[in-house]
Motif scaffolding. Structure first.
Motif, short mmCIF file in Angstrom:
data_model
loop_
_atom_site.label_atom_id
_atom_site.label_comp_id
_atom_site.label_asym_id
_atom_site.label_seq_id
_atom_site.Cartn_x
_atom_site.Cartn_y
_atom_site.Cartn_z
N MET A 222 -4.66 21.93 18.46
CA MET A 222 -3.77 20.88 17.61
C MET A 222 -4.16 20.63 16.22
SD MET A 222 -2.55 17.09 18.89
CE MET A 222 -1.27 16.28 17.78
N ASN A 223 -3.32 20.75 15.19
CA ASN A 223 -3.62 20.61 13.77
C ASN A 223 -3.69 19.04 13.59
OD1 ASN A 223 -3.30 23.23 13.09
ND2 ASN A 223 -1.23 23.17 12.63
N PRO A 224 -4.72 18.59 12.81
CA PRO A 224 -4.99 17.16 12.51
C PRO A 224 -3.89 16.55 11.70
CG PRO A 224 -6.41 18.79 10.94
CD PRO A 224 -5.52 19.66 11.97
N ILE A 225 -3.54 15.39 11.79
CA ILE A 225 -2.43 14.73 10.97
C ILE A 225 -2.92 14.15 9.75
CG2 ILE A 225 -0.94 12.77 11.24
CD1 ILE A 225 -1.36 12.71 14.36
N VAL A 226 -2.17 14.90 8.70
CA VAL A 226 -2.64 14.24 7.38
C VAL A 226 -1.60 13.11 6.83
CG1 VAL A 226 -2.80 14.79 5.02
CG2 VAL A 226 -3.46 16.46 6.95
N VAL A 227 -2.17 12.22 6.77
CA VAL A 227 -1.11 11.00 6.10
C VAL A 227 -1.49 10.66 4.80
CG1 VAL A 227 -0.44 8.55 6.66
CG2 VAL A 227 -0.83 10.06 8.47
N HIS A 228 -0.47 10.59 3.82
CA HIS A 228 -0.67 10.15 2.63
C HIS A 228 -0.43 8.82 2.29
CE1 HIS A 228 -0.77 14.51 1.57
NE2 HIS A 228 0.00 14.75 2.28
N PHE A 229 -1.14 7.97 1.68
CA PHE A 229 -0.96 6.68 1.49
C PHE A 229 -1.83 6.14 0.28
CE2 PHE A 229 -4.25 7.15 4.54
CZ PHE A 229 -5.31 6.20 3.93
N TYR A 230 -1.20 5.10 -0.21
CA TYR A 230 -1.91 4.35 -1.45
C TYR A 230 -2.22 2.90 -0.76
CZ TYR A 230 -0.44 8.45 -3.77
OH TYR A 230 -0.14 9.47 -4.40
N PHE A 231 -3.22 2.22 -1.42
CA PHE A 231 -3.48 0.89 -0.67
C PHE A 231 -4.30 0.25 -2.29
CE2 PHE A 231 -6.61 3.52 0.86
CZ PHE A 231 -8.01 2.84 0.37
N PRO A 232 -4.05 -0.93 -2.31
CA PRO A 232 -4.61 -1.66 -3.40
C PRO A 232 -5.99 -1.68 -3.23
CG PRO A 232 -3.78 -3.37 -2.09
CD PRO A 232 -3.28 -2.03 -1.68
N ILE A 233 -6.80 -1.34 -4.48
CA ILE A 233 -8.30 -1.44 -4.51
C ILE A 233 -8.66 -2.62 -4.98
CG2 ILE A 233 -10.50 -0.23 -5.35
CD1 ILE A 233 -8.65 2.39 -5.44
N SER A 234 -9.13 -3.67 -4.14
CA SER A 234 -9.36 -5.00 -4.80
C SER A 234 -10.66 -5.60 -4.11
CB SER A 234 -8.22 -5.94 -4.66
OG SER A 234 -8.32 -7.22 -4.97
N GLY A 235 -11.33 -6.57 -4.89
CA GLY A 235 -12.63 -7.23 -4.44
C GLY A 235 -13.56 -6.19 -4.17
N THR A 236 -14.56 -6.86 -3.82
CA THR A 236 -15.83 -6.28 -3.78
C THR A 236 -15.91 -5.47 -2.58
OG1 THR A 236 -16.84 -8.16 -2.56
CG2 THR A 236 -17.30 -8.12 -4.84
N LEU A 237 -15.13 -5.50 -1.70
CA LEU A 237 -14.92 -4.67 -0.33
C LEU A 237 -14.69 -3.19 -0.86
CD1 LEU A 237 -15.01 -4.46 2.78
CD2 LEU A 237 -12.64 -4.92 2.74
N PHE A 238 -13.99 -3.03 -1.95
CA PHE A 238 -13.64 -1.78 -2.17
C PHE A 238 -14.16 -1.08 -3.35
CE2 PHE A 238 -10.58 -1.55 0.83
CZ PHE A 238 -9.98 -2.95 1.07
N ILE A 239 -15.22 -1.81 -4.01
CA ILE A 239 -15.88 -1.17 -5.17
C ILE A 239 -16.80 0.06 -4.78
CG2 ILE A 239 -17.43 -1.80 -7.14
CD1 ILE A 239 -16.40 -4.68 -7.18
N PRO A 240 -16.46 1.19 -5.43
CA PRO A 240 -17.43 2.07 -4.77
C PRO A 240 -18.89 2.23 -5.50
CG PRO A 240 -16.16 2.84 -6.43
CD PRO A 240 -15.72 1.40 -5.82
N ILE A 241 -19.92 1.17 -5.07
CA ILE A 241 -21.14 0.95 -5.45
C ILE A 241 -22.04 2.13 -4.80
CG2 ILE A 241 -23.29 -0.36 -5.95
CD1 ILE A 241 -21.09 -2.47 -6.59
N LEU B 78 4.46 9.00 15.79
CA LEU B 78 5.82 9.69 16.08
C LEU B 78 6.18 10.72 15.06
CD1 LEU B 78 8.31 6.57 16.70
CD2 LEU B 78 7.18 7.97 18.36
N CYS B 79 5.96 10.38 13.71
CA CYS B 79 6.07 11.37 12.80
C CYS B 79 5.46 10.90 11.25
CB CYS B 79 7.60 11.92 12.49
SG CYS B 79 8.67 10.31 11.73
N LEU B 80 5.29 11.74 10.73
CA LEU B 80 4.43 11.66 9.11
C LEU B 80 5.45 10.35 8.37
CD1 LEU B 80 2.22 12.11 7.38
CD2 LEU B 80 3.82 13.95 6.32
N ASP B 81 6.68 10.39 8.28
CA ASP B 81 7.46 9.57 7.62
C ASP B 81 7.37 7.99 8.03
OD1 ASP B 81 8.22 11.58 5.83
OD2 ASP B 81 10.13 11.84 6.79
N THR B 82 7.47 8.00 9.36
CA THR B 82 7.39 6.93 10.21
C THR B 82 5.95 6.08 9.81
OG1 THR B 82 8.97 7.44 11.88
CG2 THR B 82 7.61 5.62 12.48
N ALA B 83 5.00 7.03 10.15
CA ALA B 83 3.52 6.54 10.10
C ALA B 83 3.31 5.98 8.69
CB ALA B 83 2.44 7.85 10.20
#
Length: 217
Positions: free
Chosen positions: A1-20, A43-48
Motif C-alpha cells: 500500500m502506498n503511503p498517503i501524502v497530505v499537503h498542508f500549511y500551518f502557522p509557524i508561531s511561538g517558541t514551540l515552532f522555532i527550529p533551534i 477518505l480521500c486526499l481532498d477531504t483530509a
C-alpha cells in the motif's frame, strides 16, 4: 500500500515552532500526528486536507503553553518578520556526484547516460527520484532522462552527439588537417657527385697569404 501524502500549511508561531534544535524541528509533526491523525478516518486526499485545515484554525485560537498567548495573535505579530515561502516545492531527489568520461557519458546503476561533450572531465550532479534522473552542471539543468528498468543501456539525447560532430567539423575547417607526407631520406654526400652545384676552385692556403701581403702597404 502506498503511503498517503497530505499537503498542508500551518502557522509557524511561538517558541514551540522555532527550529533551534532537532526536537523543536520535529515537534510540529508530532503535534499534528498525535492531535489530528491518530484516530482520523481517512477518505480521500481532498477531504483530509480540508479537515486538517479546519483543525489547524481551531488550534490557532488556543493559548500557547510556553508564550501564554493566543497562537493566531502571536503569529500576526511575527508574520512581518518571517521570510516568504519558496515558490517551488522542496526537491526531495537524492544527489549523486559523477565525473564525465571521455566518451561523454556518466555511469549510474549499470547504465550509461550521455551528456554534452564540453562537460568531459567535469564533476556533475545527478538528481534521482523514482525513475527520473535530472543532470545538473552546478545549478544549470543539462538534461532529464528516464532511468531504464534494465542494465547495460546507453541512454542518450541525439542532440549531444550532433553538437560534438558539428564542433569537430568546425575545427577541421578552421585549423585544417595536414596530409601525411612520405618519409624522406636524409641528404648524403656522394663520392662521385660534387658537394656544390657550381664549380669551385680549391686553392692552397699559401695563395691567400700572398694576396694579404700584396694589399698591405
Amino acid at each position: 500500500m502506498n503511503p498517503i501524502v497530505v499537503h498542508f500549511y500551518f502557522p509557524i508561531s511561538g517558541t514551540l515552532f522555532i527550529p533551534i534544535d532537532k526536537g523543536k524541528v520535529e515537534r510540529p509533526y508530532t503535534f499534528i500526528r498525535e492531535g489530528f491523525w491518530r484516530g482520523y478516518g481517512y477518505l480521500c486526499l481532498d477531504t483530509a486536507n480540508r479537515d486538517l485545515g479546519s483543525w489547524l484554525k481551531r488550534k490557532d485560537q488556543r493559548v500557547h503553553g510556553t508564550t501564554h498567548e493566543v497562537v493566531a495573535t502571536r503569529f500576526e505579530r511575527e508574520q512581518p518578520h518571517l521570510g516568504s515561502i519558496p515558490r517551488q516545492p522542496f526537491d526531495t531527489a537524492y544527489r549523486i556526484f559523477r565525473k564525465v568520461h571521455k566518451d561523454c557519458t556518466v555511469r549510474f546503476e549499470g547504465n550509461s547516460f550521455v551528456v554534452p561533450h564540453p562537460l568531459v572531465g567535469r564533476t556533475i550532479v545527478l538528481r534521482v527520484k523514482e525513475q527520473t534522473m535530472r543532470i545538473f552542471d552546478d545549478d544549470r539543468l543539462v538534461v532529464t532522462y528516464e532511468i531504464p528498468s534494465t542494465k547495460g543501456n546507453l541512454v542518450q539525447d541525439k542532440r549531444f552527439y550532433a553538437a560534438l560532430k558539428k564542433d569537430r567539423e568546425m575545427n577541421r575547417r578552421k585549423y585544417g588537417r595536414p596530409k601525411p607526407g612520405k618519409g624522406r631520406a636524409k641528404r648524403t654526400i656522394s663520392p662521385s657527385k660534387p658537394l656544390y652545384d657550381m664549380p669551385v676552385d680549391i686553392r692552397p692556403i699559401d695563395v691567400y697569404d700572398q694576396f694579404v701581403q700584396e694589399v698591405q702597404p
